[in-house]
Design a protein around this motif. Structure first.
Motif, PDB file in Angstrom:
ATOM      1  N   GLU A 199      -2.131   9.538   2.879  1.00  0.00           N
ATOM      2  CA  GLU A 199      -3.061  10.267   2.016  1.00  0.00           C
ATOM      3  C   GLU A 199      -3.487   9.398   0.834  1.00  0.00           C
ATOM      4  OE1 GLU A 199      -4.412  13.081   2.539  1.00  0.00           O
ATOM      5  OE2 GLU A 199      -3.197  14.054   4.082  1.00  0.00           O
ATOM      6  N   ARG A 200      -2.544   8.661   0.275  1.00  0.00           N
ATOM      7  CA  ARG A 200      -2.868   7.779  -0.856  1.00  0.00           C
ATOM      8  C   ARG A 200      -3.821   6.674  -0.423  1.00  0.00           C
ATOM      9  NH1 ARG A 200      -1.138   2.970  -2.032  1.00  0.00           N
ATOM     10  NH2 ARG A 200       0.678   3.040  -0.653  1.00  0.00           N
ATOM     11  N   ILE A 201      -3.518   6.040   0.720  1.00  0.00           N
ATOM     12  CA  ILE A 201      -4.355   4.938   1.190  1.00  0.00           C
ATOM     13  C   ILE A 201      -5.769   5.422   1.507  1.00  0.00           C
ATOM     14  CG2 ILE A 201      -4.658   3.257   3.058  1.00  0.00           C
ATOM     15  CD1 ILE A 201      -1.597   3.055   3.211  1.00  0.00           C
ATOM     16  N   SER A 202      -5.891   6.648   2.007  1.00  0.00           N
ATOM     17  CA  SER A 202      -7.222   7.161   2.385  1.00  0.00           C
ATOM     18  C   SER A 202      -8.159   7.293   1.186  1.00  0.00           C
ATOM     19  CB  SER A 202      -7.078   8.519   3.091  1.00  0.00           C
ATOM     20  OG  SER A 202      -6.664   9.529   2.191  1.00  0.00           O
ATOM     21  N   GLN A 203      -7.604   7.259  -0.026  1.00  0.00           N
ATOM     22  CA  GLN A 203      -8.433   7.360  -1.228  1.00  0.00           C
ATOM     23  C   GLN A 203      -8.910   5.990  -1.735  1.00  0.00           C
ATOM     24  OE1 GLN A 203      -9.225  10.498  -2.171  1.00  0.00           O
ATOM     25  NE2 GLN A 203      -7.969  11.045  -0.383  1.00  0.00           N
ATOM     26  N   ILE A 204      -8.471   4.919  -1.089  1.00  0.00           N
ATOM     27  CA  ILE A 204      -8.866   3.566  -1.507  1.00  0.00           C
ATOM     28  C   ILE A 204     -10.380   3.395  -1.365  1.00  0.00           C
ATOM     29  CG2 ILE A 204      -8.778   1.154  -0.741  1.00  0.00           C
ATOM     30  CD1 ILE A 204      -5.790   1.529  -0.278  1.00  0.00           C
ATOM     31  N   THR A 205     -10.969   2.638  -2.265  1.00  0.00           N
ATOM     32  CA  THR A 205     -12.424   2.457  -2.245  1.00  0.00           C
ATOM     33  C   THR A 205     -12.867   1.013  -2.029  1.00  0.00           C
ATOM     34  OG1 THR A 205     -12.433   2.265  -4.665  1.00  0.00           O
ATOM     35  CG2 THR A 205     -12.810   4.467  -3.728  1.00  0.00           C
ATOM     36  N   SER A 206     -11.933   0.077  -1.830  1.00  0.00           N
ATOM     37  CA  SER A 206     -12.321  -1.322  -1.627  1.00  0.00           C
ATOM     38  C   SER A 206     -11.698  -1.877  -0.348  1.00  0.00           C
ATOM     39  CB  SER A 206     -11.895  -2.186  -2.816  1.00  0.00           C
ATOM     40  OG  SER A 206     -10.508  -2.459  -2.780  1.00  0.00           O
ATOM     41  N   THR A 207     -12.388  -2.826   0.270  1.00  0.00           N
ATOM     42  CA  THR A 207     -11.861  -3.457   1.484  1.00  0.00           C
ATOM     43  C   THR A 207     -10.653  -4.326   1.162  1.00  0.00           C
ATOM     44  OG1 THR A 207     -13.478  -5.241   1.224  1.00  0.00           O
ATOM     45  CG2 THR A 207     -14.083  -3.413   2.671  1.00  0.00           C
ATOM     46  N   ALA A 208     -10.643  -4.939  -0.027  1.00  0.00           N
ATOM     47  CA  ALA A 208      -9.520  -5.795  -0.396  1.00  0.00           C
ATOM     48  C   ALA A 208      -8.230  -4.993  -0.546  1.00  0.00           C
ATOM     49  CB  ALA A 208      -9.837  -6.528  -1.700  1.00  0.00           C
ATOM     50  N   ALA A 209      -8.337  -3.823  -1.172  1.00  0.00           N
ATOM     51  CA  ALA A 209      -7.148  -2.982  -1.344  1.00  0.00           C
ATOM     52  C   ALA A 209      -6.650  -2.464  -0.003  1.00  0.00           C
ATOM     53  CB  ALA A 209      -7.465  -1.822  -2.286  1.00  0.00           C
TER      54      ALA A 209
END
Length: 416
Positions: A199-209
């Protein structure tokens, strides 16, 4: 349940195990349950109560169905939604008939190749009553009837909508996608923690992250490339995944996707359309060699030895020679019949390639998966009426989700 596949053998084995454990604990459990108020209200949804007993039964039911995730948390969420759905349906006079509920129970039991009576007997053995099963089916039926009555007249599908869907499915043109992936093992003991991480990862907004998380957590071979995959035809991916990917903008990430003993996330890095149609497949042939011990350094080393010895699926027979026949499976199936986690891995392979991203037996068995080949589908006339109905159902599902969120926001929910 639609996204899960489970066998009659594993289902009945789970029920039998639950019954055996229950028999050992019956005497002490009865006294303990009475003392703790098993039938006391645990959650209040508007004027409707959910008891501790109902939650416990739903937890057992989810366990028997081998649903991924935290069963107690999921049981509470489902029962809250059931109360909201039934309340909304009953408020406008919608109540499925006895015959409709019986038919729904039969359809559900048929998913594991059982008659209704056989299914009820199996869940009874696992500590789940017929009433709990009936209530589960009733809420789903009532909700579908309500959503159809409330939003059905608002759904329109144009010829242009169907044309776009045909293009997306590979008829009349080709679409390919550039993805990054994270496949995280989620055995039962770690399922809740992995779900929270997903769930936390799904909120990421950058390809690098996202790439950083893939290097840290993914079990897929693409981990070495920060989760990056090459361009893939959309038709090569499992059908349930395609609309999720086509609904993303570049850089966006899917919601966590539950697989067997794993959770998947995909980030869209690019999408292309061409006039050249991508092939559809009538059947996919693959082989799976099983190594006991789960995902450990020793089993992964053993898997690498197997991979070094094989160039095609026939070579696996030599690897399995002298062992129990159950260590090797080889199948040729329609794409729609292949379990989602296997289909995802096969989509990334060329014939003769292997993967060790998957496990079975609650993470205790490592799978060496190999793609044997793909059989192209002969070109057939497109059933536009069927595609139109599919689009209507997708749009109804979107209305359904929004309406349920609205009901929940307006509800008085008290958890004790």
């Amino acid at each position: 349940m639609d996204h899960m596949k489970f066998s009659f053998k594993s289902f009945t084995r789970t029920c039998a195990h639950a019954l055996a454990c229950g028999a050992l604990l019956t005497f002490g459990s009865v006294q303990y349950s009475n003392a703790q108020g098993l039938f006391a209200t645990a959650i209040k949804v508007n004027d409707r109560s959910i008891t501790n007993f109902e939650i416990d039964e739903r937890v057992k039911f989810l366990g028997l169905l081998r649903t991924p995730g935290d069963h107690r948390k999921l049981a509470r969420e489902q029962l809250i939604e059931d109360r909201l759905k039934l309340g909304a349906a009953q408020s406008v006079g919608i109540s499925p008939t006895q015959e409709e509920v019986d038919a729904g129970m039969g359809e559900f039991a048929g998913r594991v190749n059982l008659e209704t009576a056989e299914f009820i007997k199996a869940i009874n053995a696992g500590g789940v009553s017929e009433d709990a099963f009936r209530a589960f089916v009733l809420s789903g039926l009532a909700w579908r009837q309500l959503v159809q009555a409330k939003f059905g007249s608002r759904i329109t599908v144009s010829e242009e909508d169907v044309d776009r869907l045909i293009a997306a499915s590979g008829s009349g043109g080709g679409i390919r996608v550039l993805l990054s992936e994270i496949i995280m093992p989620a055995p039962p003991s770690q399922a809740a923690a992995v779900q929270e991480r997903a769930e936390r990862i799904s909120q990421i907004t950058s390809t690098a992250a996202f790439a950083s998380e893939a290097r840290r957590y993914s079990a897929s071979p693409s981990k070495a490339r920060s989760g990056r995959l090459d361009w893939l035809p959309i038709t090569q991916l499992p059908a349930p995944l395609r609309p999720l990917l086509l609904g993303l903008a570049p850089g966006e990430i899917t919601d966590p996707i539950p697989l067997q003993n794993a959770i998947a996330l995909f980030q869209l890095r690019g999408i292309e359309e061409s006039d050249v149609p991508e092939p559809k497949y009538a059947a996919i042939e693959y082989a799976a060699y099983y190594i006991s011990g789960g995902r450990t350094d020793a089993t992964l080393a053993a898997a690498r030895k197997v991979q070094s010895r094989v160039d095609r699926c026939d070579d696996l027979y030599g690897v399995a020679k002298g062992q129990d026949p159950s260590v090797l499976d080889r199948d040729s199936k329609k794409p729609s019949e292949i379990p989602t986690d296997i289909a995802l891995e096969l989509a990334k392979m060329d014939p003769g390639e292997t993967s060790t991203a998957l496990t079975r037996a609650d993470g205790q068995t490592l799978v060496v998966l190999m793609l044997c080949g793909r059989t192209p589908e002969l070109e057939q006339e497109v059933d536009r009426a069927e595609l139109s109905l599919g689009l209507q159902n997708q749009r109804l599902a979107s209305f359904s989700k929004g309406y349920l969120e609205e009901l929940r926001a307006d509800a008085r929910i008290v958890e004790k």
